[in-house]
Design a protein around this motif. Structure first.
Motif: not given
Length: 82
Positions: A21-23, A41-43
């Protein structure tokens, strides 16, 4: 099938593909908070496990559990294929 390193929406991946996930591209704060509360969530790494017969919803595996989300919600999650 998307190639490694390619950026796209989570809804564009096929069964068995993994992504990071990036954003979240969600302007509604309630929906954004809901996605974050579910662990998106991010990452975080997400794997597409199954797709329902009609194409919606889609079963994902992230962290140590599985989660089903509508394809509409997956279009709001920007990822990088790994």
């Amino acid at each position: 099938m998307k190639k490694t390193g390619e950026k796209c929406n989570l809804s564009e991946l096929e069964v068995g593909q993994k992504a990071k996930v990036l954003k979240l591209n969600e302007h509604n704060k309630a929906i954004r908070r809901h996605l974050l509360d579910m662990g998106i969530t991010r990452d975080v790494e997400i794997t597409i496990k199954k797709v329902a017969p009609m194409g919606d919803p889609i079963d994902l595996q992230l962290r140590d559990y599985e989660l089903c989300l509508r394809k509409e919600d997956l279009t709001k999650i920007e990822v990088e294929v790994i």
